[in-house]
Design an enzyme around this catalytic site. Sequence first.
Site, PDB file in Angstrom:
ATOM      1  N   SER A 140      29.175  42.772  36.683  1.00  0.00           N
ATOM      2  CA  SER A 140      29.017  42.229  35.390  1.00  0.00           C
ATOM      3  C   SER A 140      27.427  42.029  35.027  1.00  0.00           C
ATOM      4  O   SER A 140      26.873  41.815  36.048  1.00  0.00           O
ATOM      5  CB  SER A 140      29.788  40.983  35.148  1.00  0.00           C
ATOM      6  OG  SER A 140      29.400  40.530  33.860  1.00  0.00           O
ATOM      7  N   TYR A 153      32.253  32.128  36.938  1.00  0.00           N
ATOM      8  CA  TYR A 153      32.317  33.494  36.731  1.00  0.00           C
ATOM      9  C   TYR A 153      30.829  34.212  37.099  1.00  0.00           C
ATOM     10  O   TYR A 153      30.871  35.246  37.909  1.00  0.00           O
ATOM     11  CB  TYR A 153      32.617  34.048  35.204  1.00  0.00           C
ATOM     12  CG  TYR A 153      32.865  35.639  35.154  1.00  0.00           C
ATOM     13  CD1 TYR A 153      33.557  36.250  36.005  1.00  0.00           C
ATOM     14  CD2 TYR A 153      31.764  36.293  34.142  1.00  0.00           C
ATOM     15  CE1 TYR A 153      33.838  37.521  35.763  1.00  0.00           C
ATOM     16  CE2 TYR A 153      32.048  37.578  34.306  1.00  0.00           C
ATOM     17  CZ  TYR A 153      33.163  38.298  34.804  1.00  0.00           C
ATOM     18  OH  TYR A 153      33.118  39.679  34.697  1.00  0.00           O
TER      19      TYR A 153
END
Length: 259
Positions: A140, A153
């Site tokens: 990501s 995250y």
Amino acid sequence: MRDERKAVAPVAGKAVVTGASSGIGAATARRLAKDGFEVVAVARRTERLRRLAEETGARPYALDVTDDEAVRRFAAELDSCDVLVNNAGGALGAESVAEADPADWERMYSVNVLGTLRVTQALLPLLRAGRGGTVVTVTSTAAFTAYEGGGGYCAAKYAERALSETLRLELCGEPVRVIEVAPGMVRTEEFALNRMRGDAERAAAVYENVDHPLTADDVAECVALAVGLPQHVNVDRLVVRPLAQAAQHKLHRGPLLRP
């Protein structure tokens, strides 16, 4: 002096895709099957895998990537692996560091990082044994840019990025490519909903008025592009965002693309 060696294009073989029951994983399984790969679609949800298998011809395999013994059994059942796409992962919660639940961080690390580690370790002998293997890890943009509410995250994705970069160094001299695909804003049916613990209104607000967020199919195309290049071409990191997202904190909300 001109190099007369011919570029060796990868030949479609066997591709393992984790997290293949939905979103980017399912889209990647479909895309690689279209390219002629024999796809092994790996995830926990058997019914979704069954439907994907009926649609694409992929081989479904129910697996929890956080289970050491299950991952070892899975690897032992394979006779070959040419491409591994580490996609299993996800985000839990959007609380600040001060308010975050450590259990959420543990779960994210377990699936995103240790799951990737387990599957990569288990399949690496097969990837090394062929004429040229490829490891793709879907991370990501959170892997290199932190943001408020994303501490757990981001930490997990930073770790996945470190894993990929280290593996590439350690495999230098071997015919195994290590590729990282780092998407920005992608709208799938589950990612934001899971992160917001089922709160559909908060999940929808993430994408509100964003003209054309990325889709799972967009990311799958990027994976296929990187995998389909000649084997001597290694895309270290492919960062892909929607046009409306110039950076992690620079997002245009409103009409953008002309009809």
